[in-house]
Design a protein around this motif. Structure first.
Motif, mmCIF file in Angstrom:
data_model
loop_
_atom_site.group_PDB
_atom_site.id
_atom_site.type_symbol
_atom_site.label_atom_id
_atom_site.label_comp_id
_atom_site.label_asym_id
_atom_site.label_seq_id
_atom_site.Cartn_x
_atom_site.Cartn_y
_atom_site.Cartn_z
ATOM 1 N N ARG A 86 2.967 8.503 -6.399
ATOM 2 C CA ARG A 86 4.091 8.064 -5.564
ATOM 3 C C ARG A 86 4.300 9.005 -4.392
ATOM 4 N N ALA A 89 1.630 8.447 -1.817
ATOM 5 C CA ALA A 89 1.881 7.221 -1.058
ATOM 6 C C ALA A 89 2.960 7.452 -0.009
ATOM 7 N N GLU A 90 3.955 8.255 -0.333
ATOM 8 C CA GLU A 90 5.009 8.564 0.625
ATOM 9 C C GLU A 90 4.474 9.387 1.779
ATOM 10 N N ARG A 91 3.523 10.269 1.523
ATOM 11 C CA ARG A 91 2.909 11.069 2.579
ATOM 12 C C ARG A 91 1.957 10.236 3.420
ATOM 13 N N GLY A 92 1.502 9.127 2.866
ATOM 14 C CA GLY A 92 0.596 8.269 3.600
ATOM 15 C C GLY A 92 -0.863 8.620 3.450
ATOM 16 N N THR A 93 -1.211 9.318 2.379
ATOM 17 C CA THR A 93 -2.621 9.683 2.191
ATOM 18 C C THR A 93 -3.257 8.798 1.175
#
Length: 90
Positions: free
Chosen positions: A83, A86-90
């Motif tokens: 999660r 995913a928040e960092r965008g990696t």
């Protein structure tokens, strides 16, 4: 000789280690539901241990429950890591 000590227990431990590594990949990269396969497989293994009479005491039950708790905690930590990634965008 080496092969005398190499029995089913060693093969099961190796299989569990492989499942944990694959499960971590599934948890961190692909699908959340796939990570539930590892604890379910563990529960099936524990059921087999009970059905065949290999669990002989309270200590055995406690260790099996500790193993299940560790797998569920590992699954939860991996989901949290996925999660955050995913928040960092990696």
């Amino acid at each position: 000789m080496f092969y005398e000590r190499f029995d089913l227990s060693y093969l099961l431990i190796g299989a569990v280690l492989v499942l944990v590594v694959v499960g971590h990949y599934w948890l961190a990269r692909l699908w959340a539901w796939a990570g539930a396969i590892i604890p379910l497989a563990y529960l099936a293994f524990v059921g087999w241990l009970f059905a065949t009479g290999r669990v002989s005491g309270l200590l055995d039950v406690g260790l099996l429950l500790l193993g299940l708790l560790a797998l569920v905690a590992y699954w939860s930590k991996a989901r949290e890591s996925a999660r955050k990634a995913a928040e960092r965008g990696t």
